[in-house]
Design a protein around this motif. Structure first.
Motif, PDB file in Angstrom:
ATOM      1  N   UNK A  28      16.609 -74.936   4.262  1.00 15.72           N
ATOM      2  CA  UNK A  28      16.034 -73.778   3.576  1.00 15.72           C
ATOM      3  C   UNK A  28      16.818 -73.437   2.320  1.00 15.72           C
ATOM      4  N   UNK A  29      17.302 -74.482   1.619  1.00  8.44           N
ATOM      5  CA  UNK A  29      17.989 -74.266   0.341  1.00  8.44           C
ATOM      6  C   UNK A  29      19.438 -73.832   0.473  1.00  8.44           C
ATOM      7  N   UNK A  30      19.946 -73.724   1.690  1.00 15.57           N
ATOM      8  CA  UNK A  30      21.323 -73.248   1.881  1.00 15.57           C
ATOM      9  C   UNK A  30      22.072 -74.232   2.771  1.00 15.57           C
ATOM     10  N   UNK A  31      23.332 -74.504   2.409  1.00 19.24           N
ATOM     11  CA  UNK A  31      24.130 -75.482   3.168  1.00 19.24           C
ATOM     12  C   UNK A  31      24.146 -75.133   4.651  1.00 19.24           C
ATOM     13  N   UNK A  32      24.082 -76.170   5.483  1.00 20.64           N
ATOM     14  CA  UNK A  32      24.121 -75.967   6.938  1.00 20.64           C
ATOM     15  C   UNK A  32      25.282 -75.056   7.324  1.00 20.64           C
ATOM     16  N   UNK A  33      26.455 -75.372   6.773  1.00 12.15           N
ATOM     17  CA  UNK A  33      27.640 -74.591   7.130  1.00 12.15           C
ATOM     18  C   UNK A  33      27.507 -73.128   6.699  1.00 12.15           C
ATOM     19  N   UNK A 260      10.414 -71.744   1.880  1.00 11.55           N
ATOM     20  CA  UNK A 260      11.298 -70.734   1.312  1.00 11.55           C
ATOM     21  C   UNK A 260      12.701 -71.312   1.278  1.00 11.55           C
ATOM     22  N   UNK A 261      13.221 -71.525   0.070  1.00 12.41           N
ATOM     23  CA  UNK A 261      14.587 -72.043  -0.061  1.00 12.41           C
ATOM     24  C   UNK A 261      15.444 -70.944  -0.656  1.00 12.41           C
ATOM     25  N   UNK A 262      15.583 -69.894   0.109  1.00 12.61           N
ATOM     26  CA  UNK A 262      16.308 -68.722  -0.361  1.00 12.61           C
ATOM     27  C   UNK A 262      15.791 -67.536   0.413  1.00 12.61           C
ATOM     28  N   UNK A 263      15.542 -66.434  -0.316  1.00 10.18           N
ATOM     29  CA  UNK A 263      15.061 -65.233   0.360  1.00 10.18           C
ATOM     30  C   UNK A 263      13.746 -64.787  -0.252  1.00 10.18           C
ATOM     31  N   UNK A 271      -1.287 -62.720  -0.274  1.00 10.36           N
ATOM     32  CA  UNK A 271      -1.838 -63.998   0.180  1.00 10.36           C
ATOM     33  C   UNK A 271      -1.118 -65.141  -0.517  1.00 10.36           C
ATOM     34  N   UNK A 272      -0.678 -66.102   0.236  1.00  7.63           N
ATOM     35  CA  UNK A 272       0.010 -67.261  -0.341  1.00  7.63           C
ATOM     36  C   UNK A 272      -0.728 -68.531   0.060  1.00  7.63           C
ATOM     37  N   UNK A 273      -1.229 -69.221  -0.945  1.00  6.34           N
ATOM     38  CA  UNK A 273      -1.969 -70.456  -0.691  1.00  6.34           C
ATOM     39  C   UNK A 273      -0.993 -71.609  -0.409  1.00  6.34           C
ATOM     40  N   UNK A 274      -1.501 -72.795  -0.228  1.00  5.88           N
ATOM     41  CA  UNK A 274      -0.661 -73.898   0.239  1.00  5.88           C
ATOM     42  C   UNK A 274       0.307 -74.445  -0.818  1.00  5.88           C
ATOM     43  N   UNK A 275       1.398 -75.031  -0.324  1.00  7.01           N
ATOM     44  CA  UNK A 275       2.351 -75.801  -1.129  1.00  7.01           C
ATOM     45  C   UNK A 275       3.100 -75.025  -2.190  1.00  7.01           C
ATOM     46  N   UNK A 276       3.347 -73.758  -1.947  1.00 10.79           N
ATOM     47  CA  UNK A 276       4.184 -73.035  -2.892  1.00 10.79           C
ATOM     48  C   UNK A 276       5.617 -73.063  -2.403  1.00 10.79           C
ATOM     49  N   UNK A 277       6.551 -73.274  -3.360  1.00  6.81           N
ATOM     50  CA  UNK A 277       7.975 -73.308  -3.036  1.00  6.81           C
ATOM     51  C   UNK A 277       8.633 -72.057  -3.630  1.00  6.81           C
ATOM     52  N   UNK A 278       9.348 -71.336  -2.796  1.00 11.71           N
ATOM     53  CA  UNK A 278      10.068 -70.149  -3.242  1.00 11.71           C
ATOM     54  C   UNK A 278      11.555 -70.464  -3.216  1.00 11.71           C
ATOM     55  N   UNK A 279      12.229 -70.233  -4.341  1.00 10.66           N
ATOM     56  CA  UNK A 279      13.662 -70.506  -4.399  1.00 10.66           C
ATOM     57  C   UNK A 279      14.431 -69.271  -4.828  1.00 10.66           C
ATOM     58  N   UNK A 295       5.569 -72.736  -8.097  1.00  7.56           N
ATOM     59  CA  UNK A 295       7.003 -72.654  -7.826  1.00  7.56           C
ATOM     60  C   UNK A 295       7.482 -71.303  -8.318  1.00  7.56           C
ATOM     61  N   UNK A 296       8.065 -70.526  -7.439  1.00  7.01           N
ATOM     62  CA  UNK A 296       8.577 -69.215  -7.820  1.00  7.01           C
ATOM     63  C   UNK A 296      10.053 -69.156  -7.492  1.00  7.01           C
ATOM     64  N   UNK A 297      10.847 -68.803  -8.509  1.00  5.99           N
ATOM     65  CA  UNK A 297      12.297 -68.804  -8.318  1.00  5.99           C
ATOM     66  C   UNK A 297      12.885 -67.533  -8.920  1.00  5.99           C
ATOM     67  N   UNK A 298      13.728 -66.865  -8.179  1.00  2.00           N
ATOM     68  CA  UNK A 298      14.394 -65.653  -8.675  1.00  2.00           C
ATOM     69  C   UNK A 298      13.451 -64.769  -9.485  1.00  2.00           C
ATOM     70  N   UNK A 299      12.387 -64.325  -8.849  1.00  4.95           N
ATOM     71  CA  UNK A 299      11.381 -63.564  -9.574  1.00  4.95           C
ATOM     72  C   UNK A 299      10.979 -62.317  -8.801  1.00  4.95           C
ATOM     73  N   UNK A 300      10.578 -61.303  -9.561  1.00  7.27           N
ATOM     74  CA  UNK A 300      10.060 -60.082  -8.947  1.00  7.27           C
ATOM     75  C   UNK A 300       8.644 -59.889  -9.453  1.00  7.27           C
ATOM     76  N   UNK A 301       7.689 -59.845  -8.552  1.00  5.58           N
ATOM     77  CA  UNK A 301       6.279 -59.679  -8.923  1.00  5.58           C
ATOM     78  C   UNK A 301       5.782 -58.350  -8.363  1.00  5.58           C
ATOM     79  N   UNK A 302       5.168 -57.542  -9.218  1.00  8.67           N
ATOM     80  CA  UNK A 302       4.665 -56.232  -8.795  1.00  8.67           C
ATOM     81  C   UNK A 302       3.396 -56.332  -7.964  1.00  8.67           C
TER      82      UNK A 302
END
Ligand code: UD1
Ligand code: CA
Length: 455
Positions: A28-33, A260-263, A271-279, A295-302
């Motif tokens: 999920x985008x974060x090291x196992x450890x 989701x590779x992050x939070x 509604x979220x359609x298929x194959x979107x990656x969140x980082x 692809x959505x990364x470090x974003x804030x959507x109203x």
């Protein structure tokens, strides 16, 4: 009783066939450890020690910001030896919990009852019933049902190999007892290793109660030894993210095609359609619609934002009811006010776009401050780069920019200005007037199209 967590991460992990140490592979985008450290922190321990060995420098460097103490195990002589590296650093009063750096999905809630057992003076181990116990240490119980020993796969008798209750590897013990047991470990076994698991029979001999907690689900105890297991765990992890969101009121077209590779946090009726990656960190308001393959990364959507198919949004704030895409690219330091439309093949970088403004087709808007109610025609480019430096474009409110306009920055356009199609703007444009640069159109009389010569 203060708690000290020890995370074992010194193993070789050769089956990963990677130059990256096992515990740095991402889930999920974060090291196992890092997952294990986060879980440890939830238990609010007095200290977290990570035992590292193979690829240690790389691990320490990658996770240097983590609030943990690093302890090197120079030779990998077994799990008991690994834990023993930390013992000199721990005070006698207190308890120890051992976690594995390559078992990332363990939950704090599963570990809590183990800590209670240790507080009552017992040795506690986390066990599990599994369909295929191969490879695990087996839990050997006495006739009265109490724990007698843990026997490793390679040391087990054929009869013991049939036991389907296994050792997950997670152990909690009082520091003073553990110190004593570890000091007396031998390595006379099939692997010639100092087994942490041998402390169970030692505790029994010392009449220290040994208790087990059964893992509530098998996902939490899965380790990552190769890339097949890593991929399996990734899907399980994503399924959890998906379920968490769906329970919070988000509709997912397909929870199996969602990453989701992050939070990610989202308001209800999104509604979220298929194959979107969140980082990174992504925050979606309520009633947001995300089309397929974004692809959505470090974003804030109203609230009420609509992102159409194949769009990329990175490092941006998007105000309520904006419509973005399809095929749009919003780059870092962009701020879109409310009801902005960014259409297909439009790139926006480090710009602010005011309320209700529209850039609908084939444009580049970079280093720009744009007011409200602006209409940017197709193919408009802000020429923000002179080959050495970036320059600013300022556009007022209610400006109309005709198609195929170039705005050569630094330049500013006054409120209410209209710019004719095809204009190359090199000087400031006054407010409320029509400005255009255009060579006069001419028609050549008597001109004939060339015809193909016969060979
Ligand atoms: C261990 C347990 C086994 C259990 C299994 C669960 C022992 C002797 N056996 O076996 O009962 O069923 O885990 O997965 O404890 N490590 C070090 N230094 C070392 C050796 C290992 O840091 O010298 C670390 C590894 O990086 C790994 C963890 O300890 O994170 C477990 O080591 P591993 O070799 O996978 O243990 P197993 O033999 O599988
Ligand atoms: Ca293992």
């Amino acid at each position: 009783m203060t708690l000290h967590v020890i995370i074992l991460a010194a193993g070789q992990g050769t089956r990963m066939r990677s130059s990256l140490p096992n515990v740095l592979h991402p889930l999920g985008g974060k090291a196992l450890l890092a997952h294990v450290i986060d879980t440890a922190r939830q238990l609010e321990p007095a200290s977290i020690h990570v035992v590292y060995g193979h690829g240690g420098a790389q691990v320490r460097q990658a996770l240097a910001h983590e609030p943990v103490d690093w302890v090197e195990q120079k030779e990998q002589l077994g799990t008991g030896h690994a834990v023993d590296q930390v013992m000199p650093l721990l005070p006698d009063k207190g308890s120890v919990l051992v976690l594995y750096g390559d078992v990332p999905m363990i939950g704090a809630r599963t570990l809590a009852p183990m800590l209670e057992q240790v507080r009552a003076g017992a040795l506690s181990i986390l066990s599990a019933k599994v369909a295929d116990p191969h490879g695990y240490g087996r839990i050997v119980r006495a006739t009265h049902g109490g724990l007698a020993a843990i026997v490793e796969q390679k040391d087990a008798t054929p009869e013991q190999l049939r036991i389907d209750e296994i050792n997950t590897g997670f152990v909690a013990a009082p520091v003073s007892r553990l110190r004593h047991w570890l000091a007396n470990l031998g390595n006379d076994n099939a692997q010639g290793e100092y087994y942490l698991t041998d402390i169970v029979s030692m505790a029994v001999a010392d009449r220290v109660p040994v208790h087990s907690v059964t893992a509530p689900d098998s996902e939490e105890i899965l380790g990552v030894n190769d890339r097949v297991q890593l991929a399996q765990l990734e899907r399980l992890y994503q399924r959890r993210q998906a379920e968490r969101l769906m329970r919070a009121g988000v509709t997912l077209a397909d929870p199996g095609r969602f990453d989701v590779r992050g939070e990610l946090v989202a308001g209800s009726d999104t509604f979220i359609d298929v194959n979107t990656v969140f980082e990174g960190r992504v925050q979606l308001g309520g009633g947001v619609r995300i089309g397929p393959n974004c692809c959505l990364k470090n974003a804030v959507l109203g609230d009420g934002v609509e992102v159409l198919a194949h769009s990329v949004i990175d490092g941006a704030r998007v105000g309520a009811a904006c419509r973005i895409g399809p095929f749009a690219r919003i780059r870092p330091e962009t701020e879109l006010a409310g009801r902005v439309h960014i259409g297909n093949f439009v790139e926006v970088k480090k710009s602010r776009v005011g309320d209700g403004s529209k850039v609908n087709h084939l444009s580049y808007i970079g280093d720009t401050q744009m007011g409200a109610g602006v209409n940017v025609g197709a193919g408009t480019i802000t020429c923000n780069y002179d080959g050495a430096n970036k320059h600013l474009t300022q556009i007022g409110d209610d400006v109309f920019i005709g198609s195929d306009t170039q705005l050569v920055a630094p330049v500013s356009v006054g409120d209410g200005a209209t710019i004719g199609a095809g204009t190359t703007v090199t000087r400031d444009v006054p407010a409320a007037k029509l400005t255009l640069s255009r060579s006069p159109q001419k028609t050549v009389e008597g001109w004939q199209r060339p015809v193909k010569q016969p060979k």
